[in-house]
Design an enzyme around this catalytic site. Structure first.
Site, mmCIF file in Angstrom:
data_model
loop_
_atom_site.group_PDB
_atom_site.id
_atom_site.type_symbol
_atom_site.label_atom_id
_atom_site.label_comp_id
_atom_site.label_asym_id
_atom_site.label_seq_id
_atom_site.Cartn_x
_atom_site.Cartn_y
_atom_site.Cartn_z
ATOM 1 N N ARG A 60 -123.401 7.235 33.675
ATOM 2 C CA ARG A 60 -122.442 8.473 33.896
ATOM 3 C C ARG A 60 -123.194 9.702 33.345
ATOM 4 N NH1 ARG A 60 -119.024 4.196 32.934
ATOM 5 N NH2 ARG A 60 -119.336 4.627 30.834
ATOM 6 N N GLU A 97 -121.404 -4.403 19.116
ATOM 7 C CA GLU A 97 -120.621 -5.111 18.343
ATOM 8 C C GLU A 97 -120.844 -6.428 18.486
ATOM 9 O OE1 GLU A 97 -116.527 -4.040 19.227
ATOM 10 O OE2 GLU A 97 -115.859 -5.458 17.642
HETATM 11 P P1 AMP Z 1 -122.124 4.004 21.853
HETATM 12 O O1 AMP Z 1 -123.492 3.625 21.793
HETATM 13 O O2 AMP Z 1 -121.331 3.249 20.716
HETATM 14 O O3 AMP Z 1 -121.850 5.615 21.365
HETATM 15 O O4 AMP Z 1 -121.432 4.023 23.011
HETATM 16 C C1 AMP Z 1 -121.638 4.935 24.157
HETATM 17 C C2 AMP Z 1 -121.936 4.479 25.525
HETATM 18 O O5 AMP Z 1 -120.742 3.488 25.806
HETATM 19 C C3 AMP Z 1 -121.592 5.510 26.519
HETATM 20 O O6 AMP Z 1 -122.812 5.266 27.457
HETATM 21 C C4 AMP Z 1 -120.446 5.439 27.185
HETATM 22 O O7 AMP Z 1 -120.500 5.659 28.588
HETATM 23 C C5 AMP Z 1 -120.090 3.842 26.535
HETATM 24 N N1 AMP Z 1 -118.620 3.944 26.213
HETATM 25 C C6 AMP Z 1 -118.451 3.330 24.948
HETATM 26 N N2 AMP Z 1 -117.146 3.473 24.692
HETATM 27 C C7 AMP Z 1 -116.437 4.000 25.753
HETATM 28 C C8 AMP Z 1 -115.163 4.399 26.066
HETATM 29 N N3 AMP Z 1 -114.133 3.995 25.251
HETATM 30 N N4 AMP Z 1 -114.816 4.640 27.434
HETATM 31 C C9 AMP Z 1 -115.872 4.924 28.234
HETATM 32 N N5 AMP Z 1 -117.269 4.645 27.971
HETATM 33 C C10 AMP Z 1 -117.410 3.973 26.716
#
Ligand code: AMP
Length: 175
Positions: A60, A97
């Site tokens: 995305r 996680e």
């Molecule tokens: P993080 O590495 O934890 O910051 O997660 C970010 C990545 O996971 C991004 O590429 C997001 O597209 C996806 N992501 C994490 N949580 C969500 C959520 N609640 N809704 C949509 N995409 C998410």
């Protein structure tokens, strides 16, 4: 329109697994005015900073990443999931996680001195962006700004990306 942008995001409970509220951006992307307005906001935040490459995180992050690269007169660099990039590449593995994830970049995609804008659709814990920063910096790029359409503020991803210019258009303070 900044505050209105949130109304174009659709919450999908329990996707892709139970307990996660997935922030669906397709409902914003399909709306011409919301797409144009958010794209213009991203460009405004990044212009005048001498950005030479926009790096977007699969998948995305490719959408606004591509639009921004075009508007900023910069190149676009895809940061991809494993085994998608065809040429010489480097990888970074980071903790989730449960388990780990890996992202990759072509070694010739960034050259020393490149001023890079990193983009993804959503900032949650910051693990993905932190890994992407490592890839860009290993190749000699300078991460000038990191932009997200959505920031889940309560997950403190910003803390993990301390020292960088973090921008987000839509903030959620609580789940
Ligand atoms: P993080 O590495 O934890 O910051 O997660 C970010 C990545 O996971 C991004 O590429 C997001 O597209 C996806 N992501 C994490 N949580 C969500 C959520 N609640 N809704 C949509 N995409 C998410």
């Amino acid at each position: 329109m900044k505050s209105d942008l949130a109304t174009f995001i659709r919450d999908i409970p329990d996707f892709p697994k139970k307990g996660i509220i997935f922030k669906d951006i397709t409902t914003l992307l399909m709306h011409p005015e919301a797409l144009a307005s958010s794209s213009a906001m991203f460009v405004k935040l990044a212009k005048g900073k001498g950005i030479s490459k926009v790096a977007g995180i699969e998948s995305r992050g490719f959408i606004f990443g591509g639009l921004m690269a075009h508007k900023l007169g910069a190149g676009f660099v895809p940061i991809r999931k494993p085994n998608k990039l065809p040429s010489e590449k480097i990888s970074e593995t980071y903790a989730l996680e449960y388990g780990t994830d890996t992202i990759e970049i072509h070694t010739d995609a960034i050259v020393p001195g490149d001023r890079v804008l990193l983009h993804d659709d959503l900032l949650a814990t910051g693990g993905t962006a932190a890994a992407a920063i490592k890839l860009i910096e290993k190749l000699g790029g300078e991460v000038v700004q990191i932009s997200f359409l959505i920031e889940l503020v309560f997950l403190n991803g910003r803390e993990r990306l301390k020292g960088y210019d973090i921008q987000s258009l839509i903030k959620y303070d609580a789940e």
